[in-house]
Enzyme design. Structure first.
Site, PDB file in Angstrom:
ATOM      1  N   HIS A 133       0.822  -1.009  -0.081  1.00  0.00           N
ATOM      2  CA  HIS A 133       0.015   0.016   0.070  1.00  0.00           C
ATOM      3  C   HIS A 133       0.850   1.185  -0.022  1.00  0.00           C
ATOM      4  O   HIS A 133       0.434   2.376  -0.681  1.00  0.00           O
ATOM      5  CB  HIS A 133      -0.791  -0.051   1.276  1.00  0.00           C
ATOM      6  CG  HIS A 133      -1.517   1.427   1.393  1.00  0.00           C
ATOM      7  ND1 HIS A 133      -2.737   1.606   0.674  1.00  0.00           N
ATOM      8  CD2 HIS A 133      -1.259   2.381   2.259  1.00  0.00           C
ATOM      9  CE1 HIS A 133      -3.102   2.816   1.071  1.00  0.00           C
ATOM     10  NE2 HIS A 133      -2.177   3.295   1.941  1.00  0.00           N
ATOM     11  N   GLU A 134       1.789   1.205   0.801  1.00  0.00           N
ATOM     12  CA  GLU A 134       2.919   2.516   0.877  1.00  0.00           C
ATOM     13  C   GLU A 134       3.634   2.609  -0.542  1.00  0.00           C
ATOM     14  O   GLU A 134       3.780   4.044  -0.540  1.00  0.00           O
ATOM     15  CB  GLU A 134       3.786   2.328   2.045  1.00  0.00           C
ATOM     16  CG  GLU A 134       3.282   1.845   3.456  1.00  0.00           C
ATOM     17  CD  GLU A 134       2.615   3.156   3.849  1.00  0.00           C
ATOM     18  OE1 GLU A 134       2.764   4.411   3.499  1.00  0.00           O
ATOM     19  OE2 GLU A 134       1.764   3.103   4.607  1.00  0.00           O
ATOM     20  N   THR A 135       3.666   1.668  -1.370  1.00  0.00           N
ATOM     21  CA  THR A 135       4.307   1.766  -2.529  1.00  0.00           C
ATOM     22  C   THR A 135       3.498   1.504  -3.816  1.00  0.00           C
ATOM     23  O   THR A 135       4.254   1.211  -4.849  1.00  0.00           O
ATOM     24  CB  THR A 135       5.824   0.964  -2.542  1.00  0.00           C
ATOM     25  OG1 THR A 135       5.284  -0.447  -2.243  1.00  0.00           O
ATOM     26  CG2 THR A 135       6.576   1.193  -1.361  1.00  0.00           C
ATOM     27  N   ARG A 282      -5.525  -1.434   1.926  1.00  0.00           N
ATOM     28  CA  ARG A 282      -4.562  -2.284   2.631  1.00  0.00           C
ATOM     29  C   ARG A 282      -4.927  -3.685   2.953  1.00  0.00           C
ATOM     30  O   ARG A 282      -4.244  -4.795   2.570  1.00  0.00           O
ATOM     31  CB  ARG A 282      -4.205  -1.572   3.902  1.00  0.00           C
ATOM     32  CG  ARG A 282      -3.372  -0.230   3.879  1.00  0.00           C
ATOM     33  CD  ARG A 282      -3.365   0.076   5.369  1.00  0.00           C
ATOM     34  NE  ARG A 282      -2.776   1.367   5.374  1.00  0.00           N
ATOM     35  CZ  ARG A 282      -1.626   1.976   5.537  1.00  0.00           C
ATOM     36  NH1 ARG A 282      -0.665   1.076   5.380  1.00  0.00           N
ATOM     37  NH2 ARG A 282      -1.266   3.270   5.438  1.00  0.00           N
TER      38      ARG A 282
END
Length: 318
Positions: A133-135, A282
């Protein structure tokens, strides 16, 4: 006399060519994926890495319970992150490689090797879900779906600031910026500093190593995953069932499950106000990875009804 000189030369040579590590050096880690021997020296031969010789950063461990390769294979890794080398992604060229991940994971005993096979698979699925999710470089109609595009970016997108908070303990280096980098998009000098100290790299002066050295990049994410920061437990302790919520946690609806991990990472922005598209993203990654690894996702995936621990340690960049 010759024997004495030879032994002295050998000791000096050993001191110059190896780094002290483990219990003999205050828990210091070896660089470059080397094993730490029971005597506190770094190397990559059986004398350092073999059973009975290795004290930390060992390759796997005794039997299947310690073998991370038995939890996630190279082919599974490629299937999970199958668009990470797309031409549109910063990580193209295999920056986020399986070998770099396995090498980095070896520095953190217990990561992906705690509990039974179900617990170990869930931890790997949860770790890659949160970091994907962060990338992510995905979008709703992306080829193979939005959850096939994790690990696309190396650095925070847009025009990030320097994320420097005045600190005597973790002073910002002149001209350096501490915006999100790597799988977990670690940010702020007060995270780069302790992370670098833990993995044996000066990240305050060299923050971009998180986006240029694959092993360091993965280590930064696993360090965050394994490290509790009170009152927050570590993500590792939550997903492996080692965390038991206090009365305060229970009153805040913070119960064991994937949702609490989202709360740890970015609860101040994403949790406690009902449905949130970032939380659902996520969860979408997590469900997909659990399917690939052949494990159920468990309960309590959302954090919409949880009060947050406070502001997240990271800046939500996507």
């Amino acid at each position: 006399e010759f024997t004495t000189l030879f032994l002295l030369f050998s000791v000096l040579l050993l001191s110059a060519s190896a780094e002290q590590c483990g219990s003999q050096a205050g828990g210091a880690l070896c660089a470059s994926g080397l094993c730490c021997s029971k005597f506190g020296w770094c190397g990559d031969t059986n004398d350092y890495c073999g059973p009975g010789n290795c004290q930390s950063q060992c390759p796997g461990g005794p039997g299947p319970s310690g073998d991370l390769g038995g939890v996630i294979s190279n082919s599974m890794f490629d299937q999970m992150l199958n668009h990470r080398n797309d031409n549109a992604c910063q990580g193209k060229g295999n920056f986020y490689s399986y070998n770099a991940f396995i090498s980095a994971a070896g520095s953190f005993p217990g990561f992906g090797t705690t509990g039974d096979i179900t617990a170990r698979k869930r931890e790997i699925a949860a770790f890659f879900a949160q970091t994907s999710h962060e990338t992510t470089g995905g979008w709703p109609t992306a080829p193979d779906g939005p959850y096939a595009w994790g690990y696309c970016f190396l650095r925070e997108q847009g025009s990030p600031g320097d994320y420097c908070t005045p600190s005597s303990q973790w002073p910002c280096a002149p001209g350096r910026k501490y915006f999100g980098r790597g799988p977990i998009q670690i940010s702020h000098n007060y995270n780069y500093g302790p992370c670098g100290r833990a993995i044996g790299v000066d990240l305050l002066n060299n923050p971009d190593l998180v986006a240029t050295d694959s092993v360091i990049s993965f280590k930064s994410a696993i360090w965050f995953w394994m490290t509790p920061q009170s009152p927050k437990p570590s993500c590792h302790d939550v997903i492996t069932g080692r965390w038991q919520p206090s009365g305060v946690d229970q009153a805040a609806n913070r119960v064991p499950g994937f949702g609490v991990i989202t709360n740890i990472i970015n609860g101040g922005l994403e949790c406690g106000h009902g449905s949130d598209s970032r939380v659902q993203d996520r969860i979408g990654f997590y469900r997909r990875y659990c399917g690939i690894l052949g494990v159920s996702p468990g309960d309590n995936l959302d954090c919409g009804n949880q009060r947050s621990f406070g502001n997240g340690l990271l800046v939500d960049t996507m």
